[in-house]
Design a protein around this motif. Structure first.
Motif, PDB file in Angstrom:
ATOM      1  N   ILE A  32      -4.164   3.328   8.057  1.00  0.00           N
ATOM      2  CA  ILE A  32      -3.131   3.227   7.022  1.00  0.00           C
ATOM      3  C   ILE A  32      -2.985   1.781   6.548  1.00  0.00           C
ATOM      4  CG2 ILE A  32      -0.664   3.517   6.545  1.00  0.00           C
ATOM      5  CD1 ILE A  32      -0.682   5.732   8.687  1.00  0.00           C
ATOM      6  N   ASN A  33      -3.019   1.580   5.240  1.00  0.00           N
ATOM      7  CA  ASN A  33      -2.770   0.258   4.671  1.00  0.00           C
ATOM      8  C   ASN A  33      -1.262   0.022   4.679  1.00  0.00           C
ATOM      9  OD1 ASN A  33      -1.962  -1.639   2.499  1.00  0.00           O
ATOM     10  ND2 ASN A  33      -4.175  -1.815   2.223  1.00  0.00           N
ATOM     11  N   ILE A  34      -0.819  -0.943   5.480  1.00  0.00           N
ATOM     12  CA  ILE A  34       0.616  -1.172   5.673  1.00  0.00           C
ATOM     13  C   ILE A  34       1.328  -1.554   4.377  1.00  0.00           C
ATOM     14  CG2 ILE A  34       0.405  -3.590   6.383  1.00  0.00           C
ATOM     15  CD1 ILE A  34       2.636  -2.910   8.499  1.00  0.00           C
ATOM     16  N   VAL A  35       0.692  -2.325   3.529  1.00  0.00           N
ATOM     17  CA  VAL A  35       1.325  -2.736   2.258  1.00  0.00           C
ATOM     18  C   VAL A  35       1.506  -1.522   1.358  1.00  0.00           C
ATOM     19  CG1 VAL A  35       1.071  -4.126   0.170  1.00  0.00           C
ATOM     20  CG2 VAL A  35       0.475  -5.101   2.389  1.00  0.00           C
ATOM     21  N   ASP A  36       0.481  -0.697   1.222  1.00  0.00           N
ATOM     22  CA  ASP A  36       0.581   0.495   0.389  1.00  0.00           C
ATOM     23  C   ASP A  36       1.669   1.440   0.912  1.00  0.00           C
ATOM     24  OD1 ASP A  36      -1.446  -0.378  -1.273  1.00  0.00           O
ATOM     25  OD2 ASP A  36      -2.984   0.857  -0.328  1.00  0.00           O
ATOM     26  N   PHE A  37       1.708   1.615   2.215  1.00  0.00           N
ATOM     27  CA  PHE A  37       2.674   2.527   2.815  1.00  0.00           C
ATOM     28  C   PHE A  37       4.108   2.042   2.622  1.00  0.00           C
ATOM     29  CE2 PHE A  37       5.231   4.355   6.169  1.00  0.00           C
ATOM     30  CZ  PHE A  37       4.873   5.687   6.094  1.00  0.00           C
ATOM     31  N   ILE A  38       4.366   0.804   2.999  1.00  0.00           N
ATOM     32  CA  ILE A  38       5.734   0.281   2.926  1.00  0.00           C
ATOM     33  C   ILE A  38       6.193   0.119   1.475  1.00  0.00           C
ATOM     34  CG2 ILE A  38       7.180  -1.736   3.439  1.00  0.00           C
ATOM     35  CD1 ILE A  38       5.827  -1.880   6.150  1.00  0.00           C
ATOM     36  N   SER A  39       5.260  -0.115   0.561  1.00  0.00           N
ATOM     37  CA  SER A  39       5.653  -0.279  -0.842  1.00  0.00           C
ATOM     38  C   SER A  39       6.218   1.006  -1.449  1.00  0.00           C
ATOM     39  CB  SER A  39       4.491  -0.805  -1.680  1.00  0.00           C
ATOM     40  OG  SER A  39       3.479   0.169  -1.788  1.00  0.00           O
ATOM     41  N   HIS A  40       6.082   2.134  -0.769  1.00  0.00           N
ATOM     42  CA  HIS A  40       6.740   3.365  -1.203  1.00  0.00           C
ATOM     43  C   HIS A  40       8.246   3.304  -0.941  1.00  0.00           C
ATOM     44  CE1 HIS A  40       2.642   4.917  -1.268  1.00  0.00           C
ATOM     45  NE2 HIS A  40       3.107   5.892  -2.031  1.00  0.00           N
ATOM     46  N   TYR A  41       8.661   2.413  -0.051  1.00  0.00           N
ATOM     47  CA  TYR A  41      10.061   2.301   0.354  1.00  0.00           C
ATOM     48  C   TYR A  41      10.703   0.973  -0.035  1.00  0.00           C
ATOM     49  CZ  TYR A  41       8.483   6.202   3.133  1.00  0.00           C
ATOM     50  OH  TYR A  41       7.933   7.393   3.526  1.00  0.00           O
ATOM     51  N   VAL A  42       9.868  -0.063  -0.201  1.00  0.00           N
ATOM     52  CA  VAL A  42      10.354  -1.409  -0.509  1.00  0.00           C
ATOM     53  C   VAL A  42       9.526  -1.953  -1.674  1.00  0.00           C
ATOM     54  CG1 VAL A  42      10.661  -3.759   0.384  1.00  0.00           C
ATOM     55  CG2 VAL A  42      10.954  -1.805   1.920  1.00  0.00           C
ATOM     56  N   ASP A  43      10.200  -2.515  -2.683  1.00  0.00           N
ATOM     57  CA  ASP A  43       9.503  -3.148  -3.806  1.00  0.00           C
ATOM     58  C   ASP A  43       8.974  -4.493  -3.309  1.00  0.00           C
ATOM     59  OD1 ASP A  43       8.541  -3.770  -6.330  1.00  0.00           O
ATOM     60  OD2 ASP A  43      10.471  -4.545  -7.002  1.00  0.00           O
ATOM     61  N   LEU A  44       7.666  -4.594  -3.119  1.00  0.00           N
ATOM     62  CA  LEU A  44       7.047  -5.796  -2.554  1.00  0.00           C
ATOM     63  C   LEU A  44       6.400  -6.649  -3.634  1.00  0.00           C
ATOM     64  CD1 LEU A  44       5.299  -4.183   0.549  1.00  0.00           C
ATOM     65  CD2 LEU A  44       7.423  -5.518   0.533  1.00  0.00           C
ATOM     66  N   GLN A  45       6.520  -7.961  -3.475  1.00  0.00           N
ATOM     67  CA  GLN A  45       5.878  -8.936  -4.361  1.00  0.00           C
ATOM     68  C   GLN A  45       5.052  -9.877  -3.486  1.00  0.00           C
ATOM     69  OE1 GLN A  45       6.366  -8.654  -7.722  1.00  0.00           O
ATOM     70  NE2 GLN A  45       7.629  -6.877  -7.214  1.00  0.00           N
ATOM     71  N   LYS A  46       3.825 -10.153  -3.909  1.00  0.00           N
ATOM     72  CA  LYS A  46       2.954 -11.016  -3.117  1.00  0.00           C
ATOM     73  C   LYS A  46       3.308 -12.481  -3.331  1.00  0.00           C
ATOM     74  CE  LYS A  46      -1.583 -11.698  -1.460  1.00  0.00           C
ATOM     75  NZ  LYS A  46      -2.849 -11.124  -1.213  1.00  0.00           N
ATOM     76  N   ARG A  47       3.451 -13.200  -2.222  1.00  0.00           N
ATOM     77  CA  ARG A  47       3.668 -14.657  -2.231  1.00  0.00           C
ATOM     78  C   ARG A  47       2.749 -15.247  -1.177  1.00  0.00           C
ATOM     79  NH1 ARG A  47       9.869 -15.413  -1.428  1.00  0.00           N
ATOM     80  NH2 ARG A  47      10.526 -13.631  -2.630  1.00  0.00           N
ATOM     81  N   GLY A  48       1.683 -15.891  -1.635  1.00  0.00           N
ATOM     82  CA  GLY A  48       0.709 -16.442  -0.698  1.00  0.00           C
ATOM     83  C   GLY A  48      -0.016 -15.321   0.030  1.00  0.00           C
ATOM     84  N   GLU A  49      -0.024 -15.392   1.349  1.00  0.00           N
ATOM     85  CA  GLU A  49      -0.711 -14.395   2.176  1.00  0.00           C
ATOM     86  C   GLU A  49       0.179 -13.199   2.519  1.00  0.00           C
ATOM     87  OE1 GLU A  49      -3.989 -14.538   3.367  1.00  0.00           O
ATOM     88  OE2 GLU A  49      -4.154 -16.170   1.922  1.00  0.00           O
ATOM     89  N   GLU A  50       1.468 -13.283   2.190  1.00  0.00           N
ATOM     90  CA  GLU A  50       2.407 -12.239   2.593  1.00  0.00           C
ATOM     91  C   GLU A  50       3.015 -11.541   1.392  1.00  0.00           C
ATOM     92  OE1 GLU A  50       5.281 -13.501   5.528  1.00  0.00           O
ATOM     93  OE2 GLU A  50       3.957 -15.136   6.119  1.00  0.00           O
ATOM     94  N   TRP A  51       3.564 -10.372   1.640  1.00  0.00           N
ATOM     95  CA  TRP A  51       4.300  -9.589   0.656  1.00  0.00           C
ATOM     96  C   TRP A  51       5.768  -9.635   1.040  1.00  0.00           C
ATOM     97  CZ3 TRP A  51       1.815  -6.991  -3.363  1.00  0.00           C
ATOM     98  CH2 TRP A  51       0.421  -7.011  -3.303  1.00  0.00           C
TER      99      TRP A  51
END
Length: 69
Positions: A10-29
């Motif tokens: 499971i891609n953690i960013v894809d999964f969590i982005s269903h619940y949290v609006d994520l924006q990339k900053r550097g190496e992290e979301w």
């Protein structure tokens, strides 16, 4: 397939982005905490290693931990 193998698939960013609006900053979301009300993003997701950490609530872990919380 055991739980560890499933978590790796499971891609953690894809999964969590269903619940949290994520924006990339550097190496992290980053996004607003889904565990507490806040106005400044304190929820961090990393792809490598695939983990999340919520600085406002102190919760963190992998995809399984996120679902459990």
């Amino acid at each position: 397939m055991d739980l560890r193998e499933l978590i790796k698939q499971i891609n953690i960013v894809d999964f969590i982005s269903h619940y949290v609006d994520l924006q990339k900053r550097g190496e992290e979301w980053w996004g607003l905490s889904c565990f507490k009300d806040e106005k400044t993003p304190s929820f961090s997701v990393k792809e490598n290693p695939p983990v999340f950490y919520d600085y406002s609530s102190g919760r963190g872990g992998n995809v399984y931990t996120f679902v459990r919380e």
